[in-house]
Design an enzyme around this catalytic site. Structure first.
Site, PDB file in Angstrom:
ATOM      1  N   ASP A  38      27.332  36.751  46.087  1.00 43.45           N
ATOM      2  CA  ASP A  38      27.844  38.110  46.247  1.00 43.45           C
ATOM      3  C   ASP A  38      27.112  39.058  45.314  1.00 43.45           C
ATOM      4  OD1 ASP A  38      29.656  37.592  48.143  1.00 43.45           O
ATOM      5  OD2 ASP A  38      31.408  37.580  46.834  1.00 43.45           O
ATOM      6  N   LYS A  60      29.247  42.207  50.432  1.00 40.16           N
ATOM      7  CA  LYS A  60      29.840  43.129  51.389  1.00 40.16           C
ATOM      8  C   LYS A  60      29.183  44.500  51.323  1.00 40.16           C
ATOM      9  CE  LYS A  60      33.010  40.575  53.206  1.00 40.16           C
ATOM     10  NZ  LYS A  60      32.476  39.404  52.482  1.00 40.16           N
ATOM     11  N   MET A 194      40.263  46.841  42.606  1.00 42.85           N
ATOM     12  CA  MET A 194      39.789  47.789  43.620  1.00 42.85           C
ATOM     13  C   MET A 194      40.646  49.054  43.596  1.00 42.85           C
ATOM     14  SD  MET A 194      39.183  44.952  46.603  1.00 42.85           S
ATOM     15  CE  MET A 194      40.568  43.936  46.119  1.00 42.85           C
TER      16      MET A 194
HETATM   17  N1  SAH Z   1      37.320  37.690  42.844  1.00 45.13           N
HETATM   18  C1  SAH Z   1      37.173  38.764  41.893  1.00 45.13           C
HETATM   19  C2  SAH Z   1      37.730  40.060  42.405  1.00 45.13           C
HETATM   20  C3  SAH Z   1      37.008  40.597  43.604  1.00 45.13           C
HETATM   21  S1  SAH Z   1      37.645  42.125  44.175  1.00 45.13           S
HETATM   22  C4  SAH Z   1      37.860  38.352  40.589  1.00 45.13           C
HETATM   23  O1  SAH Z   1      38.553  37.348  40.534  1.00 45.13           O
HETATM   24  O2  SAH Z   1      37.657  39.021  39.576  1.00 45.13           O
HETATM   25  C5  SAH Z   1      36.583  43.256  43.365  1.00 45.13           C
HETATM   26  C6  SAH Z   1      37.358  44.038  42.346  1.00 45.13           C
HETATM   27  O3  SAH Z   1      37.520  43.237  41.191  1.00 45.13           O
HETATM   28  C7  SAH Z   1      36.662  45.275  41.850  1.00 45.13           C
HETATM   29  O4  SAH Z   1      36.898  46.365  42.702  1.00 45.13           O
HETATM   30  C8  SAH Z   1      37.331  45.482  40.517  1.00 45.13           C
HETATM   31  O5  SAH Z   1      38.601  46.056  40.648  1.00 45.13           O
HETATM   32  C9  SAH Z   1      37.519  44.064  40.054  1.00 45.13           C
HETATM   33  N2  SAH Z   1      36.427  43.637  39.185  1.00 45.13           N
HETATM   34  C10 SAH Z   1      35.537  42.657  39.416  1.00 45.13           C
HETATM   35  N3  SAH Z   1      34.701  42.535  38.381  1.00 45.13           N
HETATM   36  C11 SAH Z   1      35.072  43.465  37.470  1.00 45.13           C
HETATM   37  C12 SAH Z   1      34.618  43.826  36.187  1.00 45.13           C
HETATM   38  N4  SAH Z   1      33.574  43.209  35.633  1.00 45.13           N
HETATM   39  N5  SAH Z   1      35.250  44.822  35.537  1.00 45.13           N
HETATM   40  C13 SAH Z   1      36.293  45.452  36.088  1.00 45.13           C
HETATM   41  N6  SAH Z   1      36.774  45.155  37.302  1.00 45.13           N
HETATM   42  C14 SAH Z   1      36.176  44.167  37.982  1.00 45.13           C
END
Ligand code: SAH
Length: 520
Positions: A38, A60, A194
């Site tokens: 991803d 995506k 998100m």
């Molecule tokens: N599977 C991922 C989440 C995917 S959805 C997990 O477990 O972390 C994607 C969302 O995750 C982003 O829109 C944001 O809200 C959050 N996210 C992912 N990485 C991030 C980061 N480094 N800092 C802040 N938010 C993050």
């Protein structure tokens, strides 16, 4: 344990800091035949993949992304990287196809694969197709970005529960499935993934459902990445604060009293080089030490491998010098590379460290002396300043009249040392153990370098190589840090200005000078 053929591993890559990848994820990546990845995976996450592994982008969103992660787009081993987004159905099919072909397949996702990662859907598709899979959890952003921002998601005094909530649902869903009344009443911390795009609506919905608008809230952008930023406010003011701060995806929104704890507990954003982008311009093998130290101090390091070391162990003069190493009364070494290669040459000649038993050994600086120590040799001569002139001075004590001397070094070094020794009656053999070859940095690394705060130069050859490699893309706004006067001279020779010159002419000295400058 290595991955098995015919199996798909749904693997979490953690939130961005490569150090938060699990040991299991690294083992599986290193043995995979194919890695489907991803957009939000840590920099360098694929570096350990096999050279012949297929690396396939199935994010995506188009990559490089348009949301500011651009300069952090994957910089490392080159990978297949189409411009557009890959629909979920197609991803599932490709995973199934690869597994059926008997491949060991890693499906690498940001954070945890089962936390808003659609890992569940992929698992279901695999099961329906009769393809075996395993799940490797990852550190999810909800606990990692918060921890790196100094926000404990639970706290004995403040929160006995935590809820992970999506702030942006499937746009095709007609109505919000979120029960705002229940979320407003939830007795604990709310962490929205998100959550930036719909922040204003969501905050209003929570308040309308009865959540206290005065409750502390925070937005964490790019949590655990070098450029992590946090904005604090209240539930009532967070949307405006995020707007003002220009916070964009990926970001988490935290609502609850724990959000205020960061005033005491923030640590990452307090590190001395946090948010500073630093270009490191050594050959790759050598850059890693400096790069690691800079990263530990919070810097966002861009490694531009402007040069690479090309050993010359097969050269006639190198073989001859190594075979006759015992005849030299004085052996001078001017870099750690030189040390390691000399010992390789000695070994290739069927000899070992004892061949140096009778020689005085001189090192130009502490790095070179450390490299010698790794081979069991304590340097006899080590100057106070680490330039050739200082080594000449330090050698004033050593009687070289008529002595056989070996100067083992890089092909393109200056002749200060051999000239001075010859002037004092020594019989000097100069042996070039390696050449430094220019290497063109990748387009993404060059792009990332544009926003650099600092460019570091650790030798004059890196100056020439990097400025030529970058041409008019040399980051004009960056402050230039030089390891010492000879390097500074080289910087000025290409019409650049030295902003900071190290007092001690080694990597530690350069680091100290950079830290001092950053603290101004
Ligand atoms: N599977 C991922 C989440 C995917 S959805 C997990 O477990 O972390 C994607 C969302 O995750 C982003 O829109 C944001 O809200 C959050 N996210 C992912 N990485 C991030 C980061 N480094 N800092 C802040 N938010 C993050």
């Amino acid at each position: 344990m290595e991955g098995r053929g015919g199996v798909v591993y749904l693997v979490g890559a953690g939130p961005g800091d490569p150090g938060l990848m699990t040991a299991r994820s690294l083992t599986l990546i290193a043995s995979a035949d194919a890695v489907f990845y991803d957009r939000l995976i840590p920099p360098g996450a694929l570096d350990s993949a096999r050279a012949d592994a297929e690396l396939i982008y199935v994010g995506k969103q188009p990559e490089p992304p348009a949301d500011g992660l651009k300069t952090h787009a994957y910089v490392g081993k080159s990978a297949h990287r189409p411009g557009g987004s890959v629909p979920q159905g197609e991803t599932n099919e490709r995973l199934i196809e690869a597994a059926r072909a008997g491949k060991s397949v890693v499906r690498l996702k940001g954070g945890d694969p089962f936390v808003f990662g659609r890992g569940g859907e992929e698992g279901e598709a695999l099961r329906a197709a009769g393809v075996e899979f395993e799940v490797v959890p990852g550190v999810t952003a909800g606990v990692a970005a918060t921890a790196y921002a100094g926000i404990p998601v639970t706290h004995r005094d403040d929160a006995s529960a935590v809820a992970f909530v999506t702030g942006h649902e499937d746009p095709e869903k007609a109505e919000s499935a979120l029960d705002w009344d229940a979320l407003a009443r939830f007795p604990g911390t709310l962490v929205f993934y998100m959550g930036v795009k719909r922040l204003a609506e969501n905050a209003a919905a929570l308040i309308a459902a009865g959540r206290d608008p005065e409750q502390p809230a925070a937005a964490i952008e790019r949590g655990t990445w070098p450029g992590q930023r946090t904005v604090g406010a209240t539930l009532g003011t967070i949307a405006a604060a995020v707007e003002r701060g220009g916070i964009g995806a990926p970001a988490l929104i935290v609502v609850g009293p724990v959000a205020a704890r960061r005033e005491d507990l923030a640590w990452l954003e307090r590190r001395p080089l946090h948010g500073r982008r630093v270009v490191v311009t050594r050959a790759r093998a050598q850059a890693s030490g400096l790069a690691t130290t800079l990263r530990n101090l919070g810097a966002d390091v861009v490694e531009l491998p402007a040069i690479r070391i090309e050993p010359r162990l097969d050269a006639e003069e190198v073989r001859a010098a190594a075979a006759a190493i015992g005849v030299y009364e004085l052996v001078c070494l001017t870099s750690p590379n030189g040390v390691h290669l000399l010992f390789e040459a000695i070994e290739a000649a069927g000899l070992d460290t004892r061949a140096l038993a009778g020689a005085t050994v001189a090192a130009i600086g502490p790095g070179t002396a450390r490299a010698l120590a790794e081979h069991g040799v304590v340097a006899d001569v080590l100057p106070e300043r680490f330039v050739a002139e200082a080594l000449v001075e330090a050698l004033a004590e050593v009687d070289v009249e008529g002595a056989r001397v070996l100067v083992a070094r890089a092909a393109e070094a200056r002749d200060v040392l051999p000239d001075a020794l010859r002037g004092r009656g020594a019989e000097v053999d100069v042996v070039a153990l390696y050449e430094t070859i220019r290497e063109q940095p990748g387009a993404e690394a060059i792009e990332a370098a544009q926003a650099a705060d600092y460019v570091t130069f650790t030798s004059s050859s890196t100056v020439a190589n990097l400025t030529e490699a970058l041409g008019d893309r040399f980051p004009g706004g960056a402050r230039i840090v030089s390891i010492g006067p000879v390097t500074s001279e080289a910087v000025r020779a290409v019409d650049l200005e030295v902003d900071v010159e190290a007092e001690r002419h080694d990597v530690d000295g350069l680091l100290a000078a950079l830290l001092q400058d950053a603290a101004r």
